[in-house]
Motif scaffolding. Structure first.
Motif: not given
Lengths: 363, 342
Positions: A194, A196-197, A200
């Motif tokens: 999560i 990483a989401q 990004n």
């Protein structure tokens, strides 16, 4: 805001001392915690500057001082040429439109009694950003921008997962169309996938809206992915500030080196060789003499014990606060930089990645 | 090397039976909203002197698994819905709470994530270590105090003779976690369960504590179950790894095999989403979506809604945990996926 050249934010000699009181009725000041002790940096438009360090190093306090959520003891903060510390309440509120914050804990920073729509509409109404008739449309747009759906506006924060809640926090910060967002450990409370989401998402939004970020974090690996420059803090001071590539390729301050060496790496067997930093961070109530890092520093000499190192620019352009920054040996990389990964792992990942776009994404 | 059906190990002496064997453990919770299958058929084994890491994201059931072993799941709402937890062949799920009091602290101990909330703030740390020694080992107060000082020295607390009389609030986070470890190991348990022992600590302190745990294990031969979400910590500490997702084990392997040859799409996604210091990519990989709600578990493979490779079979039929090679098991219909896709 007319000024478009020059840095968006200039911070000079920022100091915050918290008095420590003793006694219950007749209080007297027993000492001061030097939470932030002379911090200076600049932030360009569209840039991400990371503030990293361990708990108690003053990174969050610095972020709050910049937004004037707490009042500084000394120093100067300029946002687009305006002296933030000199503003009266009304002017400060107007300026707050341009500077927002995202908090670490998405559970604690959203009002549980308001729907997401109400949470996002509040700053829009307060700063009179859109006409009342357009409120709903704007809220829906904000939700779409952060990867949620318009129907989420009717729901309450507790109905969302941690990652989704952090997206709501991001949408709220975006609602006033700010120039600067202070991200205070925005992904530390999230699971890795999560995390990483959200990282990004923050990068996409920066590209889309030209945002500048102060990214406060303790995880040097996450910071490497999001920042342009990194300031490493220790006991209220910046000990090293450099471009990301410079800092990670060859950290010059012994504390930066130790911080990098301490990160557990997802490579079995990598741990064996590294140098572990001994001891705890000293109390900011009575910091050590000279360089505050000297009791834990493997390279400390007599000069470090008596003389505070100045915060100076090195020949390669970075800033460092160490008497011997030029002479400290290069840190040994614990792992070879490229392609330690097994071919089997790479091959499987390629299969997964090839399959990815064909799958419709749930909202 | 011989492998029993449930061994998670690789390279242990073949004759040594596992110290702890968890077989098809099911711990459910009955609540007003319905049944939560928090742990739903989990099996693994831990050998003496070795470290098993249980990895997964929040809500995967890793902490409930550890609490089940300690029998610290409150009942109700908890339900022991099935399975066995064999410690040296004795099933802990059959024990009474009185019998468990003799086992906890003496044969199995646990350290928790937040040392401040798990130490009693109104007692000196020495008193808290002494308590277990007097109860389990029948020591006199003086003997127990001497042992407490010895344990504080073992976990490298500076000047343990004076620190034994400190209160928890007088110590830093790292020191408190050392005290927790000293307390957990005072009665020389065969098994130590460490539930996210370093998550609340700064990285430099984390490195100290992990080093300490490795050193103590080498000296005392304690088996460790390490519950964590951090694959970096796993790589550093574990001999064997169990990867959990939504109450199930999706992959089980030796630590080398897990990182070099990961099989399950979830494991792959997890390894891939960690930002690393030594690589240059600008975008992080993600696993789309989020962990399913425990009451709305998908049919078939529980990872299928997030899996880019999922087919109708995955959505309808639950994949069993099957052995691919010695000591490496995976619950995916298509493992190894590169060969399946080729």
């Amino acid at each position: 805001m007319t000024e478009t050249t020059g840095p968006l934010l200039r911070v000079e000699g920022l100091v915050k001392h918290f008095p420590v009181k003793k006694g219950m009725i007749l209080q007297r000041t027993a000492g001061v915690v030097r939470a932030v002790d002379g911090v200076s940096f600049e932030l360009r438009r569209g840039e991400t500057l990371a503030l990293v360090g361990e708990s108690g190093c003053g990174k969050s306090t610095t972020g709050r001082l910049v937004l004037r959520l707490i009042e500084a003891t000394e120093g100067r903060v300029e946002l687009a040429g305006e002296d933030v510390r000199a503003l009266d309440t009304g002017a400060l509120r107007r300026l707050r439109r341009k500077m927002q914050i995202i908090f670490q804990d998405p559970f604690a920073s959203l009002n549980p009694r308001l729907t997401v729509g109400e949470i996002l509409a509040e700053p829009l109404r307060l700063h009179r950003i859109v006409e009342p008739a357009e409120l709903t449309e704007r809220v829906h747009e904000l939700l779409r921008v952060v990867g949620l759906a318009p129907y989420h506006a009717q729901r309450y924060p507790h109905e969302f997962s941690g990652g989704q809640r952090q997206r709501i926090g991001v949408a709220r910060a975006l609602s006033t169309q700010p120039d600067l967002i202070v991200c205070d450990e925005p992904v530390s409370a999230l699971d890795v996938s999560i995390q990483a989401q959200v990282v990004n998402l923050l990068q996409d939004l920066q590209a889309q809206f030209g945002l500048s970020y102060i990214f406060i974090a303790h995880d040097l690996a996450v910071v490497k992915h999001i920042s342009d420059r990194v300031a490493v803090m220790y006991l209220g001071r910046i000990v090293e500030l450099a471009c990301k590539d410079q800092l990670y390729a060859d950290p010059r301050h012994p504390y930066t080196q130790a911080l990098m060496a301490a990160i557990p790496r997802p490579e079995p067997g990598a741990a064996g060789t590294r140098q572990v930093l001994e001891g705890d961070v000293p109390s900011p109530l009575s910091p050590p003499s000279g360089c505050t890092f000297h009791p834990r520093c493997a390279f400390a000499k007599d000069r470090c014990r008596s003389e505070v190192p100045s915060y100076r620019r090195m020949a390669d352009g970075r800033f460092v606060a160490c008497h011997f920054a030029e002479d400290i040996p290069k840190a040994e990389a614990a792992v070879d930089p490229e392609g330690a990964d097994e071919p089997r792992y790479r091959r499987r990942l390629a299969v997964l990645q090839a399959a990815r776009p064909q799958e419709p994404q749930p909202a | 090397m011989t492998q029993s059906a449930v061994s998670a190990g690789s390279g242990a002496a073949p004759e040594a039976p596992p110290l702890l064997e968890v077989r098809d453990l099911k711990t459910w919770f009955k609540t007003e909203d319905g049944l939560y299958r928090a742990v739903d058929g989990v099996s693994f084994a831990v050998r003496r002197g070795r470290t098993l890491a249980v990895v997964g994201e929040s809500g995967c059931g890793k902490s409930v698994t550890s609490l089940s072993i300690m029998r610290l799941v409150p009942e109700p709402p908890g339900i022991r819905a099935g399975g066995q937890i064999l410690l040296d062949g004795e099933d802990l799920l059959e024990k009474s709470q009185v019998e468990m009091q003799d086992i906890r602290g003496q044969r199995v101990s646990m350290i928790f994530q937040e040392p401040m909330t798990s130490l009693n703030p109104v007692y000196r740390v020495g008193e808290q270590i002494v308590e277990g020694l007097v109860k389990h080992r029948g020591m006199s107060a003086a003997e127990a105090r001497a042992k407490a000082i010895e344990m504080l020295g073992l976990v490298r607390i500076p000047s343990p003779e004076s620190r034994v009389d400190s209160f928890p609030h007088e110590m830093s986070g790292g020191m408190r976690q050392r005290v927790m470890i000293a307390m957990a190991l005072a009665c020389d348990p065969a098994l130590l369960i460490a539930d996210e022992p370093t998550t609340a600590l700064d990285v430099t302190i984390q490195a100290q504590i992990l080093g300490l745990m490795r050193e103590i294990q080498a000296r005392l031969g304690t088996a460790i179950i390490l519950i964590t979400h951090d694959l970096g910590v796993v790589a550093e500490m574990a001999d064997d790894v169990v990867v959990m997702y939504a109450g199930k084990v999706v992959e089980r392997a030796g630590v080398r095999a897990l990182f070099d040859d990961p099989q399950h799409p979830y494991t792959l996604g997890l390894i891939d989403s960690i930002p690393r210091l030594e690589e240059k990519r600008d975008r992080l990989s993600t696993i789309e979506g989020s962990v399913p709600h425990p009451q709305r578990l998908p049919e078939g493979c529980r990872f299928s809604p997030r899996c880019p490779l999922a087919t109708d079979r995955c959505r309808n039929e639950e994949p069993p945990l099957r052995q691919l090679r010695d000591g490496h098991e995976v619950a995916c219909w298509y493992a190894p996926i590169d060969e399946a896709a080729a």
